[in-house]
Design a protein around this motif. Sequence first.
Motif, PDB file in Angstrom:
ATOM      1  N   LEU A  38      26.201  -1.947   3.308  1.00  0.00           N
ATOM      2  CA  LEU A  38      25.639  -0.678   3.759  1.00  0.00           C
ATOM      3  C   LEU A  38      25.490   0.277   2.584  1.00  0.00           C
ATOM      4  N   ALA A  39      26.459   0.269   1.676  1.00  0.00           N
ATOM      5  CA  ALA A  39      26.361   1.106   0.482  1.00  0.00           C
ATOM      6  C   ALA A  39      25.189   0.672  -0.391  1.00  0.00           C
ATOM      7  N   VAL A  40      24.961  -0.634  -0.478  1.00  0.00           N
ATOM      8  CA  VAL A  40      23.811  -1.146  -1.231  1.00  0.00           C
ATOM      9  C   VAL A  40      22.509  -0.661  -0.592  1.00  0.00           C
ATOM     10  N   ALA A  41      22.426  -0.759   0.730  1.00  0.00           N
ATOM     11  CA  ALA A  41      21.223  -0.308   1.431  1.00  0.00           C
ATOM     12  C   ALA A  41      20.987   1.176   1.206  1.00  0.00           C
ATOM     13  N   ALA A  42      22.045   1.969   1.273  1.00  0.00           N
ATOM     14  CA  ALA A  42      21.924   3.410   1.054  1.00  0.00           C
ATOM     15  C   ALA A  42      21.490   3.711  -0.379  1.00  0.00           C
ATOM     16  N   SER A  43      22.043   2.970  -1.320  1.00  0.00           N
ATOM     17  CA  SER A  43      21.694   3.186  -2.727  1.00  0.00           C
ATOM     18  C   SER A  43      20.226   2.873  -2.988  1.00  0.00           C
ATOM     19  N   LEU A  44      19.745   1.781  -2.415  1.00  0.00           N
ATOM     20  CA  LEU A  44      18.341   1.416  -2.601  1.00  0.00           C
ATOM     21  C   LEU A  44      17.422   2.401  -1.881  1.00  0.00           C
ATOM     22  N   THR A  45      17.847   2.887  -0.741  1.00  0.00           N
ATOM     23  CA  THR A  45      17.076   3.921  -0.049  1.00  0.00           C
ATOM     24  C   THR A  45      16.940   5.153  -0.937  1.00  0.00           C
ATOM     25  N   SER A  46      18.037   5.543  -1.546  1.00  0.00           N
ATOM     26  CA  SER A  46      18.026   6.696  -2.450  1.00  0.00           C
ATOM     27  C   SER A  46      17.112   6.454  -3.650  1.00  0.00           C
ATOM     28  N   MET A  47      17.208   5.266  -4.225  1.00  0.00           N
ATOM     29  CA  MET A  47      16.407   4.962  -5.403  1.00  0.00           C
ATOM     30  C   MET A  47      14.917   4.998  -5.090  1.00  0.00           C
ATOM     31  N   VAL A  48      14.516   4.340  -4.004  1.00  0.00           N
ATOM     32  CA  VAL A  48      13.098   4.307  -3.637  1.00  0.00           C
ATOM     33  C   VAL A  48      12.611   5.716  -3.316  1.00  0.00           C
ATOM     34  N   ALA A  49      13.422   6.475  -2.617  1.00  0.00           N
ATOM     35  CA  ALA A  49      13.045   7.851  -2.296  1.00  0.00           C
ATOM     36  C   ALA A  49      12.874   8.678  -3.568  1.00  0.00           C
ATOM     37  N   GLY A  50      13.737   8.446  -4.531  1.00  0.00           N
ATOM     38  CA  GLY A  50      13.660   9.188  -5.783  1.00  0.00           C
ATOM     39  C   GLY A  50      12.407   8.880  -6.581  1.00  0.00           C
ATOM     40  N   TYR A  51      11.877   7.684  -6.434  1.00  0.00           N
ATOM     41  CA  TYR A  51      10.657   7.275  -7.142  1.00  0.00           C
ATOM     42  C   TYR A  51       9.379   7.616  -6.366  1.00  0.00           C
ATOM     43  N   THR A  52       9.551   8.129  -5.157  1.00  0.00           N
ATOM     44  CA  THR A  52       8.400   8.339  -4.278  1.00  0.00           C
ATOM     45  C   THR A  52       7.850   9.756  -4.389  1.00  0.00           C
ATOM     46  N   GLN A  53       6.537   9.840  -4.472  1.00  0.00           N
ATOM     47  CA  GLN A  53       5.841  11.116  -4.401  1.00  0.00           C
ATOM     48  C   GLN A  53       4.943  11.080  -3.169  1.00  0.00           C
ATOM     49  N   THR A  54       4.978  12.134  -2.386  1.00  0.00           N
ATOM     50  CA  THR A  54       4.245  12.146  -1.131  1.00  0.00           C
ATOM     51  C   THR A  54       3.327  13.358  -1.050  1.00  0.00           C
ATOM     52  N   SER A  55       2.504  13.336  -0.034  1.00  0.00           N
ATOM     53  CA  SER A  55       1.663  14.494   0.245  1.00  0.00           C
ATOM     54  C   SER A  55       2.538  15.634   0.755  1.00  0.00           C
ATOM     55  N   GLU A  56       1.981  16.822   0.777  1.00  0.00           N
ATOM     56  CA  GLU A  56       2.769  17.998   1.155  1.00  0.00           C
ATOM     57  C   GLU A  56       3.314  17.894   2.577  1.00  0.00           C
ATOM     58  N   ASP A  57       2.537  17.335   3.483  1.00  0.00           N
ATOM     59  CA  ASP A  57       2.991  17.260   4.872  1.00  0.00           C
ATOM     60  C   ASP A  57       4.099  16.232   5.079  1.00  0.00           C
ATOM     61  N   GLN A  58       4.332  15.364   4.082  1.00  0.00           N
ATOM     62  CA  GLN A  58       5.401  14.375   4.178  1.00  0.00           C
ATOM     63  C   GLN A  58       6.602  14.721   3.297  1.00  0.00           C
ATOM     64  N   SER A  59       6.490  15.781   2.528  1.00  0.00           N
ATOM     65  CA  SER A  59       7.529  16.117   1.546  1.00  0.00           C
ATOM     66  C   SER A  59       8.838  16.525   2.208  1.00  0.00           C
ATOM     67  N   LEU A  60       8.768  17.152   3.383  1.00  0.00           N
ATOM     68  CA  LEU A  60      10.001  17.571   4.060  1.00  0.00           C
ATOM     69  C   LEU A  60      10.834  16.357   4.451  1.00  0.00           C
ATOM     70  N   GLU A  61      10.192  15.349   5.040  1.00  0.00           N
ATOM     71  CA  GLU A  61      10.927  14.143   5.439  1.00  0.00           C
ATOM     72  C   GLU A  61      11.565  13.474   4.226  1.00  0.00           C
ATOM     73  N   LEU A  62      10.804  13.392   3.144  1.00  0.00           N
ATOM     74  CA  LEU A  62      11.347  12.777   1.931  1.00  0.00           C
ATOM     75  C   LEU A  62      12.539  13.562   1.403  1.00  0.00           C
TER      76      LEU A  62
END
Length: 220
Positions: A38-62
Amino acid sequence: MGDTVEITTQNTTVEEWTWALAQSTGSPGGGAGAGLMLAVAASLTSMVAGYTQTSEDQSLELSLILPRAHALRHEALRLADEDAAASKAFGAAFRMNPSSARDSAISEASVEAAKASAVLGQRALEAIEDLAWLSTYGNRALIADVVVGFGALRSTLAGARTNVSFDLSTLTAAGKSMEEIHEQHPVLWSMVGKLHAGIERIDGLMAGLDPKAAPTDDRS
């Protein structure tokens, strides 16, 4: 490694922890392993989120995914250690000489172990949608990391489901019938089905993701 060294998921190296997992002690065991996944899954979620750039309407969720993933990584490691402690008590109860005290110890240890796994499973269930969101809107160059994250999350759910179910069933060793167990522990009993549904949810998400994740996998 010396017997005096306390092995915890939170405070030891990967080498030390996997060495302890490889020993015939059961603490840490599969439940703690599920916590680590679970810690691995959380870490990868964090990493992918950190590399992600989104449109303004999706930025809040990110912006909400990152702190949730950071918090979950820390909590997962703590839960892994709590599961290891519950597993240790579980094993100690079964090593007692036959007596009413042993039956009582088995009942208490079984329920506590099931509770520890249920909490772990619940946190994994809550983490599914963040990774699902990233599978759609996350940085596409990191699709392999999303897939590994899903695999780690699925392992957590599978381990938690099995442990909750098995731990509840061991109450029969203390003289309980399955009907009594169901009646006395309805929340834990129902958690098994919820965890199974979570596994199916991940399987569906991964199946939908597979054409993008492995486009050269020609199975025709």
